[in-house]
Design a protein around this motif. Structure first.
Motif, PDB file in Angstrom:
ATOM      1  N   SER A  44      -0.931   9.136  -4.720  1.00  0.00           N
ATOM      2  CA  SER A  44      -0.027   8.296  -3.936  1.00  0.00           C
ATOM      3  C   SER A  44       1.424   8.641  -4.233  1.00  0.00           C
ATOM      4  O   SER A  44       2.256   8.722  -3.325  1.00  0.00           O
ATOM      5  CB  SER A  44      -0.280   6.818  -4.236  1.00  0.00           C
ATOM      6  N   GLY A  93      -2.655   3.320  -3.946  1.00  0.00           N
ATOM      7  CA  GLY A  93      -3.287   4.284  -3.068  1.00  0.00           C
ATOM      8  C   GLY A  93      -4.757   3.958  -2.898  1.00  0.00           C
ATOM      9  O   GLY A  93      -5.228   2.898  -3.314  1.00  0.00           O
ATOM     10  N   SER A 102       0.866  -1.178   0.000  1.00  0.00           N
ATOM     11  CA  SER A 102       0.000   0.000   0.000  1.00  0.00           C
ATOM     12  C   SER A 102       0.898   1.221   0.000  1.00  0.00           C
ATOM     13  O   SER A 102       2.074   1.143   0.370  1.00  0.00           O
ATOM     14  CB  SER A 102      -0.868  -0.018   1.263  1.00  0.00           C
ATOM     15  N   GLU A 103       0.335   2.371  -0.407  1.00  0.00           N
ATOM     16  CA  GLU A 103       1.081   3.601  -0.136  1.00  0.00           C
ATOM     17  C   GLU A 103       1.349   3.683   1.365  1.00  0.00           C
ATOM     18  O   GLU A 103       2.304   4.303   1.812  1.00  0.00           O
ATOM     19  CB  GLU A 103       0.297   4.826  -0.608  1.00  0.00           C
ATOM     20  N   VAL A 124       4.517   2.165  -7.335  1.00  0.00           N
ATOM     21  CA  VAL A 124       3.507   3.013  -6.705  1.00  0.00           C
ATOM     22  C   VAL A 124       2.384   3.259  -7.708  1.00  0.00           C
ATOM     23  O   VAL A 124       2.640   3.620  -8.857  1.00  0.00           O
ATOM     24  CB  VAL A 124       4.122   4.353  -6.239  1.00  0.00           C
TER      25      VAL A 124
END
Length: 276
Positions: A247, A179, A135-136, A242
């Motif tokens: 994000s 994100g 995850s971010e 990413v």
């Protein structure tokens, strides 16, 4: 060129989108989830290109058994995707001991054990790719998600190390950092009873934003799945991926601040070495 994938947590969200898009592309997928019937529609469409098994990643013995069955049934597995996980939504002192244990058993220990179970098979076949859906939140943090963030920071630290251990065997890692995304992640959040003392704090602000829909969810799960699929073709493997413009901005800001704070302490750090 078609590939064979092993994916955990495929009943919904990124796991489901990834499974469907891979099958649409002609790949084979070993999909694991708690309730196999959730993929009955895909099984009917794609036949033996979809291999399914029930799996709760908190059951280590079952993880080893299912991973072994998948490799035995499908032969070479090119990409292993650790996707199973959920969020614990609450201030640190609100969550229960049992909730903390379950969060780490799923997001950290479960992912670690899937990786550990896969490594001997990947070594034996001469390599492969492992994608860890993080995850971010493995690089930044929001209030009211402290235990969720702790789990994501932890699994990323594990992968930073194990990637170095197995690189000589042709095993590559990619940490995927999506994100906020339009999935049912919010519906799966586990929340303890809130303490009123936090109502007028950043914790309360976050709760209200989530409840009202004011917290933005710009991520497109299908586009994320497509980027993950494309990344499996890249050599060398991208170590971090990413996903989401916001994000990227948040992670970039956090890392820039962290680097600036580190650089400001250079003289202090050097002053603690032994005199030689």
């Amino acid at each position: 060129m078609s590939k064979t994938w092993f994916i955990t947590g495929t009943s919904s969200g990124i796991g489901r989108a990834l499974t469907q898009r891979l099958l649409d592309h002609g790949d084979r997928v070993a999909a694991t989830l708690r309730t196999v019937s959730a993929l009955d529609d895909l099984a009917a469409r794609f036949g033996d290109r979809l291999w399914t098994a029930a799996l709760d990643v908190t059951d280590t013995a079952e993880v080893r058994h299912v991973v072994g069955r998948a490799f035995a049934a499908l032969g070479r597995i090119d990409v292993v995707v650790n996707n199973a996980g959920y969020g614990l939504f609450g201030a640190a002192e609100e969550v229960t001991d049992e909730q903390i244990e379950r969060q780490f058993d799923t997001n950290v220990v479960g992912s670690i054990q899937v990786i550990r179970a896969s490594l001997p098979h990947l070594r034996a076949q001469g390599g492969g790719r492992i994608m860890q859906v993080s995850s971010e939140g493995g690089q930044i943090a929001y209030p009211n998600f402290s235990l969720y963030h702790a789990s994501k920071f932890a699994i990323e630290g594990f992968i930073e190390s194990v990637a170095q251990e197995v690189a000589p065997f042709g095993i590559d890692f990619t940490i995927v950092g999506p994100g906020p995304t339009k999935t049912n992640f919010g519906a799966g959040l586990v929340s303890p009873p809130p303490m009123a003392i936090y109502d007028d704090t950043p914790v309360g602000e976050m709760r209200r934003a989530i409840a009202s829909g004011a917290f933005p969810l710009p991520g497109d799960v299908d586009k994320m799945a497509d980027v993950m699929i494309a990344s499996a073709e890249r050599r060398p493997a991208p170590f971090r991926l990413v996903l989401g413009a916001d994000s990227y901005k948040r992670v970039h800001h956090a890392l820039t601040q962290r680097l600036a704070a580190l650089e400001a302490q250079k003289d202090i750090a050097s002053s603690t070495d032994t005199d030689t």
